[in-house]
Design a protein around this motif. Sequence first.
Motif, PDB file in Angstrom:
ATOM      1  N   PRO A   4     -40.792  24.813  -2.656  1.00 13.81           N
ATOM      2  CA  PRO A   4     -39.336  24.638  -2.546  1.00 13.81           C
ATOM      3  C   PRO A   4     -38.593  25.965  -2.747  1.00 13.81           C
ATOM      4  CG  PRO A   4     -40.199  23.598  -4.556  1.00 13.81           C
ATOM      5  CD  PRO A   4     -41.381  24.111  -3.797  1.00 13.81           C
ATOM      6  N   THR A   5     -37.475  26.112  -2.062  1.00 14.13           N
ATOM      7  CA  THR A   5     -36.661  27.332  -2.212  1.00 14.13           C
ATOM      8  C   THR A   5     -35.838  27.216  -3.496  1.00 14.13           C
ATOM      9  OG1 THR A   5     -36.480  27.460   0.179  1.00 14.13           O
ATOM     10  CG2 THR A   5     -34.918  28.788  -1.089  1.00 14.13           C
ATOM     11  N   PRO A   6     -35.983  28.183  -4.410  1.00 15.68           N
ATOM     12  CA  PRO A   6     -35.171  28.111  -5.631  1.00 15.68           C
ATOM     13  C   PRO A   6     -33.699  28.419  -5.356  1.00 15.68           C
ATOM     14  CG  PRO A   6     -36.684  30.006  -5.699  1.00 15.68           C
ATOM     15  CD  PRO A   6     -36.864  29.348  -4.363  1.00 15.68           C
ATOM     16  N   ILE A   7     -32.845  27.600  -5.926  1.00 16.87           N
ATOM     17  CA  ILE A   7     -31.393  27.743  -5.744  1.00 16.87           C
ATOM     18  C   ILE A   7     -30.753  27.700  -7.126  1.00 16.87           C
ATOM     19  CG2 ILE A   7     -29.311  26.644  -4.772  1.00 16.87           C
ATOM     20  CD1 ILE A   7     -31.193  27.332  -2.544  1.00 16.87           C
ATOM     21  N   THR A   8     -29.879  28.643  -7.410  1.00 16.76           N
ATOM     22  CA  THR A   8     -29.115  28.581  -8.652  1.00 16.76           C
ATOM     23  C   THR A   8     -27.874  27.719  -8.405  1.00 16.76           C
ATOM     24  OG1 THR A   8     -29.854  30.809  -9.218  1.00 16.76           O
ATOM     25  CG2 THR A   8     -27.924  29.981 -10.397  1.00 16.76           C
ATOM     26  N   ALA A  32     -34.164  18.091   1.919  1.00 16.18           N
ATOM     27  CA  ALA A  32     -34.124  19.557   1.777  1.00 16.18           C
ATOM     28  C   ALA A  32     -35.122  19.955   0.694  1.00 16.18           C
ATOM     29  CB  ALA A  32     -32.717  20.005   1.395  1.00 16.18           C
ATOM     30  N   ASN A  33     -35.858  21.046   0.952  1.00 17.91           N
ATOM     31  CA  ASN A  33     -36.931  21.447   0.044  1.00 17.91           C
ATOM     32  C   ASN A  33     -36.404  22.521  -0.916  1.00 17.91           C
ATOM     33  OD1 ASN A  33     -39.481  21.615  -1.029  1.00 17.91           O
ATOM     34  ND2 ASN A  33     -40.290  22.911   0.612  1.00 17.91           N
ATOM     35  N   LEU A  34     -35.807  22.063  -2.018  1.00 17.83           N
ATOM     36  CA  LEU A  34     -35.092  22.976  -2.913  1.00 17.83           C
ATOM     37  C   LEU A  34     -35.519  22.742  -4.360  1.00 17.83           C
ATOM     38  CD1 LEU A  34     -31.504  22.281  -1.479  1.00 17.83           C
ATOM     39  CD2 LEU A  34     -33.009  24.168  -0.841  1.00 17.83           C
ATOM     40  N   ALA A  35     -35.511  23.804  -5.163  1.00 20.83           N
ATOM     41  CA  ALA A  35     -35.728  23.673  -6.612  1.00 20.83           C
ATOM     42  C   ALA A  35     -34.503  24.269  -7.298  1.00 20.83           C
ATOM     43  CB  ALA A  35     -36.986  24.429  -7.015  1.00 20.83           C
ATOM     44  N   PHE A  36     -33.779  23.453  -8.060  1.00 17.68           N
ATOM     45  CA  PHE A  36     -32.507  23.901  -8.633  1.00 17.68           C
ATOM     46  C   PHE A  36     -32.697  24.509 -10.015  1.00 17.68           C
ATOM     47  CE2 PHE A  36     -31.319  20.273  -5.856  1.00 17.68           C
ATOM     48  CZ  PHE A  36     -30.620  21.010  -4.911  1.00 17.68           C
ATOM     49  N   GLU A  37     -32.004  25.628 -10.254  1.00 20.95           N
ATOM     50  CA  GLU A  37     -31.914  26.215 -11.605  1.00 20.95           C
ATOM     51  C   GLU A  37     -30.446  26.160 -11.969  1.00 20.95           C
ATOM     52  OE1 GLU A  37     -33.249  30.268 -11.902  1.00 20.95           O
ATOM     53  OE2 GLU A  37     -35.202  29.797 -11.043  1.00 20.95           O
ATOM     54  N   GLU A  38     -30.095  25.466 -13.041  1.00 26.64           N
ATOM     55  CA  GLU A  38     -28.672  25.343 -13.380  1.00 26.64           C
ATOM     56  C   GLU A  38     -28.249  26.423 -14.370  1.00 26.64           C
ATOM     57  OE1 GLU A  38     -27.215  21.474 -14.252  1.00 26.64           O
ATOM     58  OE2 GLU A  38     -25.243  22.240 -14.806  1.00 26.64           O
ATOM     59  N   ILE A  39     -27.094  27.007 -14.125  1.00 25.39           N
ATOM     60  CA  ILE A  39     -26.518  27.965 -15.081  1.00 25.39           C
ATOM     61  C   ILE A  39     -25.129  27.479 -15.492  1.00 25.39           C
ATOM     62  CG2 ILE A  39     -27.807  29.974 -14.216  1.00 25.39           C
ATOM     63  CD1 ILE A  39     -25.215  30.821 -12.731  1.00 25.39           C
ATOM     64  N   GLN A  40     -24.670  27.961 -16.639  1.00 20.14           N
ATOM     65  CA  GLN A  40     -23.325  27.613 -17.125  1.00 20.14           C
ATOM     66  C   GLN A  40     -22.378  28.750 -16.784  1.00 20.14           C
ATOM     67  OE1 GLN A  40     -22.879  24.636 -18.539  1.00 20.14           O
ATOM     68  NE2 GLN A  40     -25.106  24.313 -18.373  1.00 20.14           N
ATOM     69  N   GLU A  55     -23.308  33.836 -18.961  1.00 21.93           N
ATOM     70  CA  GLU A  55     -24.351  34.310 -19.889  1.00 21.93           C
ATOM     71  C   GLU A  55     -25.218  35.357 -19.175  1.00 21.93           C
ATOM     72  OE1 GLU A  55     -25.016  33.083 -22.925  1.00 21.93           O
ATOM     73  OE2 GLU A  55     -24.249  31.030 -23.015  1.00 21.93           O
ATOM     74  N   PRO A  56     -25.767  36.352 -19.910  1.00 17.12           N
ATOM     75  CA  PRO A  56     -26.649  37.325 -19.252  1.00 17.12           C
ATOM     76  C   PRO A  56     -27.822  36.646 -18.530  1.00 17.12           C
ATOM     77  CG  PRO A  56     -26.117  38.027 -21.484  1.00 17.12           C
ATOM     78  CD  PRO A  56     -25.514  36.661 -21.316  1.00 17.12           C
ATOM     79  N   SER A  57     -28.346  35.533 -19.100  1.00 20.45           N
ATOM     80  CA  SER A  57     -29.497  34.866 -18.468  1.00 20.45           C
ATOM     81  C   SER A  57     -29.111  34.270 -17.105  1.00 20.45           C
ATOM     82  CB  SER A  57     -30.019  33.760 -19.381  1.00 20.45           C
ATOM     83  OG  SER A  57     -28.980  32.824 -19.602  1.00 20.45           O
ATOM     84  N   ALA A  58     -27.819  33.953 -16.936  1.00 26.34           N
ATOM     85  CA  ALA A  58     -27.373  33.406 -15.658  1.00 26.34           C
ATOM     86  C   ALA A  58     -27.499  34.459 -14.551  1.00 26.34           C
ATOM     87  CB  ALA A  58     -25.925  32.930 -15.773  1.00 26.34           C
ATOM     88  N   TRP A  59     -27.188  35.714 -14.918  1.00 26.18           N
ATOM     89  CA  TRP A  59     -27.350  36.796 -13.928  1.00 26.18           C
ATOM     90  C   TRP A  59     -28.820  36.914 -13.527  1.00 26.18           C
ATOM     91  CZ3 TRP A  59     -23.259  38.635 -11.510  1.00 26.18           C
ATOM     92  CH2 TRP A  59     -22.020  38.615 -12.147  1.00 26.18           C
ATOM     93  N   ASP A  60     -29.733  36.737 -14.512  1.00 22.84           N
ATOM     94  CA  ASP A  60     -31.169  36.824 -14.202  1.00 22.84           C
ATOM     95  C   ASP A  60     -31.538  35.772 -13.156  1.00 22.84           C
ATOM     96  OD1 ASP A  60     -31.284  38.742 -16.118  1.00 22.84           O
ATOM     97  OD2 ASP A  60     -32.121  37.434 -17.688  1.00 22.84           O
ATOM     98  N   SER A  61     -31.026  34.537 -13.351  1.00 22.18           N
ATOM     99  CA  SER A  61     -31.331  33.468 -12.396  1.00 22.18           C
ATOM    100  C   SER A  61     -30.830  33.849 -10.996  1.00 22.18           C
ATOM    101  CB  SER A  61     -30.681  32.157 -12.852  1.00 22.18           C
ATOM    102  OG  SER A  61     -30.763  31.189 -11.836  1.00 22.18           O
ATOM    103  N   LEU A  62     -29.594  34.357 -10.919  1.00 19.30           N
ATOM    104  CA  LEU A  62     -29.031  34.715  -9.611  1.00 19.30           C
ATOM    105  C   LEU A  62     -29.833  35.819  -8.937  1.00 19.30           C
ATOM    106  CD1 LEU A  62     -25.198  34.694 -10.286  1.00 19.30           C
ATOM    107  CD2 LEU A  62     -26.510  33.143  -8.860  1.00 19.30           C
ATOM    108  N   ARG A  63     -30.279  36.789  -9.742  1.00 18.98           N
ATOM    109  CA  ARG A  63     -31.043  37.894  -9.147  1.00 18.98           C
ATOM    110  C   ARG A  63     -32.404  37.401  -8.661  1.00 18.98           C
ATOM    111  NH1 ARG A  63     -28.344  41.069 -13.138  1.00 18.98           N
ATOM    112  NH2 ARG A  63     -26.638  42.031 -11.994  1.00 18.98           N
TER     113      ARG A  63
END
Length: 483
Positions: A4-8, A32-40, A55-63
């Motif tokens: 699955p394609t990772p999506i934030t 749709a073949n997606l894997a969701f990562e949720e950020i605040q 949060e700094p970790s949210a930027w990591d997910s986006l990158r």
Amino acid sequence: MTEPTPITIARGDGIGPEIMDATLEVLQASGANLAFEEIQIGESVYKRGIMNGMEPSAWDSLRRTKVFLKAPITTPQGGGYKSLNVTIRGALGLYANIRPCVSYHPYVSTKHPTMDVVIVRENEEDLYAGIEYRQTQEVTQAVKLITRPGSEKIIRYAFEYARANHRRKVTAFVKDNIMKISDGLFHRVFDEIAAEYPDIEHESMIVDIGAARLADTPEQFDVIVTLNLYGDIISDIAAQITGSVGLAGSSNIGDQCAMFEAIHGSAPTIAGKNIANPSGLILASVMMLVHIGQAEAAEKIHNAWLRMIEDGIHTVDIFKRGVSKARVGTRDFAQNLIDRLGERPTQLIPASYQVGEKASFAGIALKDYARQEKKLIGVDVFLDHKGGNGDDMAARVAGLIGGDLKLSMISNRGQKVWPDGAPETFCTDHWRLRLLGDGKAPVSPAAIISLLGRFADAGLDVVQTASLYSFDGANGFSAAAGQ
Ligand code: NAD
């Protein structure tokens, strides 16, 4: 089954969580073949004291995922924290904001039955750079930043988009009758790039009449490319006149990352009531699926959505007695859409996406330009001083000016007040003194520093200076009104 394609994803503020839930349900049901990562992001994060809203970790997910499906967030007006939307677009280099605005006549009530306009908005520059100053009691200032590479990138993007999507015309909206240098640059680059796309018509309009025509006869437009602020304003107008601002999705495209969102905001007054139209975010998720190469799922959702609009299953913002069949809330809208997955519209034109089609043109190459000869020829010195007129100010500084520099003009709010100022001109406490060299030899930075020293010694309050350059002999600064 491929990975699955990772999506934030971020649920955002106001109506954000409701429309995100509806969108995720539709995405999941579509195959749709997606894997969701949720950020605040947004208000809850600001309230924890994280002033950039993430949060700094949210930027990591986006990158990591490089793809962001984002619900709207609330930004305070006039003060408080800076817009996280603007921060994300700038930090991730999302230079192109694509906003398709389409009519769904006769199923959604609109005065413009054949409207189908795509707004390509520059997303990183202009007044949204957010460089603002208060320099005196009375005067504030915002810097309008327009760059050559920024203009070239967005204009090329617009032409590439037009070509890839079989669009016939690109129109630029500018205001270069007034802002001759900044909007003028955008216009010049537009004419240059347009010449490389002879298969696509091009035209430019002053933004005020362009916006009026867009509101009146949107069918005369196809793709519009414009600066950040104008694009923001006209895309809300364009979406609203299709029937509702709640209908349009948008993409924010960069060379490496992309963000997909509704064009509307967090609509706090209708939050939590299960009445918001989730279409903007759902159609943004369709753009996202096309972007990541899942054209089949994109087509399935978009066609089921069109079918539902045709079937008259409408949220309150587009509900019209006699046209609509059922008024549904956000959750039922999603369920009705899911029930129609696999169906196509019978009257509206079905959506069709190519497998592997991309909505972005990563790595748009910029032209190489010869460096021009840049010469320092003078300086504008801005003074904070209350009272008097241009003649008084000229007399005040007369004994302090000498050497390489001569006083050539004084303006107040951009209007010339010396020499030969008009007695009617209203003056604030913010004066601009233009000092120029002899036009032959370059002015030395030392001459400017020494002048500023004399001003300071005389107790004058210098609040800003701007160096005046010529580029290959042409002035790189504007004249004052009345000069
Ligand atoms: P808005 O788009 O939130 O609302 C404007 C009007 O449209 C309101 O009447 C609202 O009820 C209605 N509306 C908006 N979306 C709707 C939907 N999906 N269904 C039905 N009706 C809908 O604009 P606003 O009121 O100017 O801004 C509210 C907040 O949103 C502000 O804090 C603003 O900064 C923020 N905002 C965020 C984004 C974003 O996150 N991308 C974009 C624009 C505004």
